[in-house]
Design a protein around this motif. Structure first.
Motif: not given
Length: 281
Positions: A68-69, A72-73, A76, A223-226, A232, A236
């Motif tokens: 899922n990350f 998110i990347y 962004n 911040n990993d979510s940003l 990313g 990761r």
């Protein structure tokens, strides 16, 4: 050997050189695509296989169902790239028009400052940039990253837009002003429609450069979510001791798709804009 024979040999040599260059440029893309369909064990094999022995789409399935990350990347990256391209385009139009039309004694020094800014590597200004954004509390925010990237794009894009405006006859604006149009009305209704190719070139350039950015993103965002896509993925999916090369190449394939579509659909306008701007400048 006659002149025609020599000409044919030179033409064949030119095509051969072009074929070698094309192979050199396209082979990394081919290798990324093929590796994305290999298992991780086959990706590590030496000597490597040019074509997957047992093609599998497990990396794609895993990427779209479990990681899922990654999305998110991806999101962004679209947000930061799109906003940066839009802000850069607006500022480049306004500043380029001012630089082209309002001649002052400092014009040459301004252009020289813009050009000299491109001579310094990005890493040379990262410490001061981090300190500056930290003082105004924009570290670890999308706004801070967008501001930093916009500042990095502006020197080249302003110079490019100014060269386009230089190619538009001033008589058109003077006629519009005589008819009662204001300066901003003249810019938006008379001048801007004539520099559409330049606007497209500037917008695509800013989007492409932002999409591929790594150094700003990895420095200004913790911040990993940003995080954006390049930062990313590097933090990761690339481990210290071993990599899942199949998944990393799958991410590369999915990440490059928007850029490929963007370039294929707008390459005519981008090349036309950059070449025309260079000639007019």
């Amino acid at each position: 050997m006659g002149a025609k024979g020599k000409k044919k040999i030179w033409v064949m040599m030119e095509y051969l050189i072009l074929a070698v260059i094309l192979l050199f440029l396209l082979f990394p893309l081919y290798w990324v695509l093929m590796t994305s369909f290999k298992t991780n064990m086959e990706a590590y094999r030496f000597p490597p296989t040019m074509v997957p022995e047992a093609p599998t789409g497990n990396s794609y399935i895993s990427l779209f169902t479990e990681d899922n990350f990654f999305f998110i990347y991806y999101k962004n990256n679209f947000i930061v790239s799109g906003v940066t391209a839009a802000v850069t385009l607006v500022l480049a139009i306004m500043s380029g028009y001012a630089l082209s039309r309002f001649k002052i004694r400092w014009n040459r020094w301004i252009v020289a400052a813009f050009l000299s800014a491109q001579m310094f590597p990005i890493v040379s200004r990262m410490i001061s940039l981090y300190d500056l954004l930290g003082k105004i509390h924009l570290i670890n925010t999308r706004a801070g990253l967008i501001l930093a990237l916009t500042a990095a794009m502006l020197p080249f894009t302003i110079t490019l837009m100014a060269s386009f405006f230089d190619g538009i006859p001033r008589e058109l604006e003077e006629a519009a002003i005589v008819d009662g149009a204001g300066r901003m009305q003249t810019l938006f209704q008379i001048v801007m429609p004539l520099v559409k190719s330049g606007m497209v070139a500037v917008g695509i350039y800013a989007f492409l450069m932002t999409w591929d950015d790594y150094l700003h993103a990895v420095t200004l965002i913790q911040n990993d979510s940003l995080r954006t896509l390049s930062a990313g993925v590097a933090l990761r999916y690339l481990g210290e001791l071993s990599y899942d090369w199949s998944k990393v190449n799958t991410i590369s394939v999915v990440g490059i798709l928007p850029i490929m579509f963007l370039f294929f659909f707008f390459q005519k306008y981008m090349v036309k804009g950059l070449v025309a701007g260079a000639v007019k400048g």
